[in-house]
Design a protein around this motif. Structure first.
Motif, mmCIF file in Angstrom:
data_model
loop_
_atom_site.group_PDB
_atom_site.id
_atom_site.type_symbol
_atom_site.label_atom_id
_atom_site.label_comp_id
_atom_site.label_asym_id
_atom_site.label_seq_id
_atom_site.Cartn_x
_atom_site.Cartn_y
_atom_site.Cartn_z
ATOM 1 N N MET A 62 0.839 -1.173 0.000
ATOM 2 C CA MET A 62 0.000 0.000 0.000
ATOM 3 C C MET A 62 0.886 1.240 0.000
ATOM 4 N N ARG A 63 0.392 2.241 -0.670
ATOM 5 C CA ARG A 63 1.148 3.496 -0.727
ATOM 6 C C ARG A 63 0.493 4.544 0.155
ATOM 7 N N PHE A 64 1.359 5.318 0.816
ATOM 8 C CA PHE A 64 0.892 6.375 1.702
ATOM 9 C C PHE A 64 1.673 7.648 1.418
ATOM 10 N N MET A 65 0.955 8.768 1.439
ATOM 11 C CA MET A 65 1.565 10.087 1.320
ATOM 12 C C MET A 65 1.669 10.629 2.740
ATOM 13 N N VAL A 66 2.858 11.007 3.122
ATOM 14 C CA VAL A 66 3.108 11.565 4.450
ATOM 15 C C VAL A 66 3.401 13.051 4.262
ATOM 16 N N PHE A 67 2.493 13.897 4.745
ATOM 17 C CA PHE A 67 2.683 15.340 4.683
ATOM 18 C C PHE A 67 3.291 15.795 6.004
#
Length: 76
Positions: A1-6
């Motif tokens: 799974m891909r996650f964007m971490v801001f």
């Protein structure tokens, strides 16, 4: 799974340590966003097993005085 971490930080993102993600082989992309009134922002795109692993990996990185948001990326 891909996650964007801001990450929103009072310091430039270059000063933050995302090397652990790179060494672990989960970092797909990273970059800085245009600074706003709240400070400097950037992101990391990571590929991990699940949300819990994403949270655990980000917790290992020292991010003093930062606001962090982790969102799953829809892959189509």
């Amino acid at each position: 799974m891909r996650f964007m971490v801001f990450v929103r930080s009072p310091k430039p993102m270059a000063a933050l340590n995302g090397d652990a993600l790179l060494r672990a082989g989960v970092l797909l992309d990273a970059g800085d966003l245009v600074p706003d009134a709240l400070g400097v922002s950037g992101y990391w795109l990571i590929d991990v097993r699940d949300h819990e692993e994403a949270v655990e990996r980000i917790r290992r990185i020292p991010l003093p005085a930062c606001v962090v948001e982790i969102r799953q990326v829809a892959v189509v």
